[in-house]
Enzyme design. Structure first.
Site, PDB file in Angstrom:
ATOM      1  N   GLY A 120       0.805  -1.215   0.000  1.00 23.45           N
ATOM      2  CA  GLY A 120       0.000   0.000   0.000  1.00 23.45           C
ATOM      3  C   GLY A 120       0.844   1.273   0.000  1.00 23.45           C
ATOM      4  N   HIS A 121       0.154   2.397  -0.149  1.00 26.02           N
ATOM      5  CA  HIS A 121       0.862   3.678  -0.251  1.00 26.02           C
ATOM      6  C   HIS A 121       1.606   4.016   1.040  1.00 26.02           C
ATOM      7  CE1 HIS A 121      -3.188   5.967   0.675  1.00 26.02           C
ATOM      8  NE2 HIS A 121      -2.978   4.995   1.520  1.00 26.02           N
ATOM      9  N   ASN A 122       2.780   4.608   0.843  1.00 26.48           N
ATOM     10  CA  ASN A 122       3.590   5.109   1.956  1.00 26.48           C
ATOM     11  C   ASN A 122       4.196   4.026   2.831  1.00 26.48           C
ATOM     12  OD1 ASN A 122       1.203   7.440   1.636  1.00 26.48           O
ATOM     13  ND2 ASN A 122       3.300   8.145   1.674  1.00 26.48           N
TER      14      ASN A 122
END
Lengths: 346, 346, 346
Positions: A240-242
């Site tokens: 997922g993002h980050n």
């Protein structure tokens, strides 16, 4: 890098180890103990396979120092046969296809920089501002977005997609269907609907990273998603993002990691692990396959919540028991009370 | 839609909110409190981040009404900073590439209708009878089957596949590697073999739907698979044939939904959820990540079966205890019997 | 293979069964009992749907022998309506597009063999030494590696990738985004880093295999990964290197199988199952969805570890109880000791 057939003396010259037996024996490929035949170099890494080693039809063996006398066949004695296998497998690997240059059916935007030694396969699309370094190989139909950077000696197999502004380090291997830099899953609820939060971060991938087929790594929402050096990702992983994945961590297939989670360095994560968002996993953590991680892990060690299957009738009894634990707890309390009363009366 | 730099006065003019401080301060992008520097607009949505807000190097902040005085920096005060972030992120989003027209390497069949304002990227294939509406953008190598309809303002990133006769509503965003309309998994057993049941339904996707990278949605067997308006699907989700996903439901990555299941409206489904076929989930249901759903859910609420990991030695004890519950149950019954006997004797 | 409209007499001529009623009734497609209207042929396979059968607006029905008199509509009476549906659905299936020949935008290497009756879609890439048999259909953008063999009558949808030297049997159906033959996940640890073990085996796929969208099957490390005849794989399945999947086994979506595992023949594996590496599953084993398999299974039967969700508050109590089982076990031991002491005193 050569490709067999090779004399054993040549194998040892490239990969090290001590040769016992005829240096002129020729081997053409590496094979498992069981399937090996004449012309094959087999390897023994596991003492439980001694019987197979004794019975193998291979022309030569790779053996650990502790098994130096397991066979009378010509053999290469080394400290770690599995690591040796890695070097030897590279030696016998067919050179990957792909002549330098841009295939006539590829579409390279004006202003993209492609090193002359890079090989851009049929149908590839390289957008404006992308930079493709020396010796990079793009398989068929790779889509490289605007301002993407791909470091030297990287190999993208067919059908890899890199979204704009992401960066891939040197010596990457990315398998088909991988998608790097799609939007993270970010929405703000408002009045029963979801408002998209545009994902303006990037994906930054270090050196010597391998990414499996159909694995997806989302770009950061505001900051970047980071995959550090030497990370190995199997197929069908979702990051997922980050997220940040620490250097030299290996993750097996089908694992999902929700957004903003940090995984330490030198971790090993089993297949189909399910890791929540916004947590931190320390360095040197080992997570079993099919395990759910819902909280941060601060200490190295092995963690699991894998639930092994049993015959369905037995499993249903276990489930009923688990649901009945409230009642069991109550009955024990009751027993304790009644027993204490009797003990007092005595 | 513009792209920074913008004066704070311009941000407020587009997105609303109350401006406190110098309206002429210029910001170039949105950033997190921690990574922001001069020229950045940071946002505070969570009171636990107050310390970061105090220390940020951003040029300006987005803050909730309750934190109006958290900073002396220029700031935009609003009711919901997260929803505000959505609007502001759109403002700073680079306009997506793609000039109107059909790229010279795209293959558009005779009889396909493509709006003049649509952008058909390099290598796209649009089959006979497909209809591509105004302002649609297809990234590189999209494959659009026969008689597919794609509604206005939709954006398909590179490598999206839409099978024949499926329909995508307006303003869709579909990420790379998504496959819409592949055959559902339908076979009839006969004599130890599987006979294929041809899947003749479609996938119908409503308005404002976002579909993540490498997500797959199967076409219906006879009737259609339906994704209602405003649904948001993360990466690597699998939706089986004849499912219906209710409006404004959001589903996180790696979730699998077996065939013929209906999910209600306004549901939130965590990552790696595993949902059985032929069941119904009510509106406004929340399902935790890594949770198995095997029966219909008729009431709104939060449901879970997520199993958090522990150190492996501890987990093995738990597993042994679970397997021993039959024995524990028996011992309690035995205690109750013996104690009752003693109590009677007393 | 034809495509409707057809007279009922023609359906029976092709698919068998006994026709009761007017043989000249014309049907144009197969539909479910509920959605069927005039011109549709509906089918009843499940006695629980009798009410729907009575109310259907279909023009004709397929019914089992036991339900011969369920309706006065024209009907086809057969032994197994679901198997009948398979044959009839093939009859009404639109013939798949794809004229024989190589599309002008495809790139076929010199030395690749493509049968004249094969259809090679737009943008396909067929590498040196590949052999494409009679009547094969490749959808848009398929990437077929060096020395790949694809057997007669196989159909690869758009965006399928086959790595070098893999082999696909006759009559395969492979859906979009599937990746066959990417490298297995093989690395040797050395000094805190991972050394790649080059994966030199192949993927060998038998006859009549169907492979779902975005499913990945890795090539073997040294020996081959083998998918036997008649295997049906749903979407987003991951099969690790050196696995063998036995003939006529069906596996539902999102299942992951780690490397070197052997699955028997005629198994049925539910969705999102998680199967460890280096184990063996016997023939005729049924594995429930969302189930973890960590050890070999030697006996046919149904196996499960699926954990059904409950309301989150209830689930948290269960989790607390599971963690407290050590304590419960201790309290029972203590009760037994005290009770025994009292019984002795009596």
């Amino acid at each position: 890098m050569s490709t067999g057939p090779l004399r054993l003396a040549e194998v040892v010259a490239h990969c090290g180890g001590e040769l016992v037996g005829d240096p002129d024996v020729v081997v053409r490929r590496i094979a498992s103990l069981q399937s090996a035949g004449p012309g094959d170099l087999a390897f023994l890494s596991d003492a439980r396979r001694r019987a197979e080693a004794a019975a193998t039809r291979a022309s030569a063996l790779i053996v650990p120092e502790t098994e130096r006398d397991i066979t009378t066949l010509p053999r290469i004695v080394c400290r770690d046969p599995y690591a040796y296998l890695s070097r030897a497998s590279a030696l016998f690997q067919s050179p990957v296809a792909g002549a330098p240059g841009i295939h006539s059916t590829a579409v390279v935007a004006a202003g993209a920089e492609v090193a002359p030694s890079a090989s851009i396969g049929p149908g590839c699309v390289v957008e404006r501002g992308a930079r493709i370094a020396a010796n990079v190989m793009l398989g068929a139909h790779c889509a490289v977005g605007e301002e993407v950077e791909i470091g030297p000696d990287s190999h993208l197999h067919a059908h890899v997609t890199i979204y704009p502004r992401c960066s891939i380090g040197p010596r990457a291997i990315i398998h088909s269907g991988a998608v790097i830099g799609a939007d993270g899953f970010g929405f703000a609820p408002e009045g029963g609907k979801w408002l998209k939060i545009y994902q303006t971060g990037r994906v930054l991938i270090g050196a010597d990273v391998e990414i499996g087929a159909n694995t997806t790594i989302d770009r950061g929402a505001l900051d970047d998603t980071v995959i550090e050096d030497g990370v190995k990702l199997d197929n069908q992983i979702q990051i997922g993002h980050n997220c940040r994945i620490g250097a030299h961590t290996a993750i097996a297939g089908c694992t999902g990691i929700a957004g903003s989670t940090t995984i330490g360095k030198h971790c090993m994560i089993g297949g189909a692990a399910m890791i929540a968002g916004h947590i931190e996993i320390a360095d040197h953590v080992v997570i079993a396959g099919a395990t759910g991680i819902t909280k941060s892990i601060t200490q190295p060690g092995i963690y699991s919540s894998a639930l092994p299957a049993t015959a369905v009738r037995e499993w249903r009894r276990s489930l009923a028991h688990i649901r009945g634990l409230d009642r069991i707890s109550h009955r024990i309390r009751e027993l304790e009370r009644r027993l204490a009363a009797m003990e007092q009366d005595r």
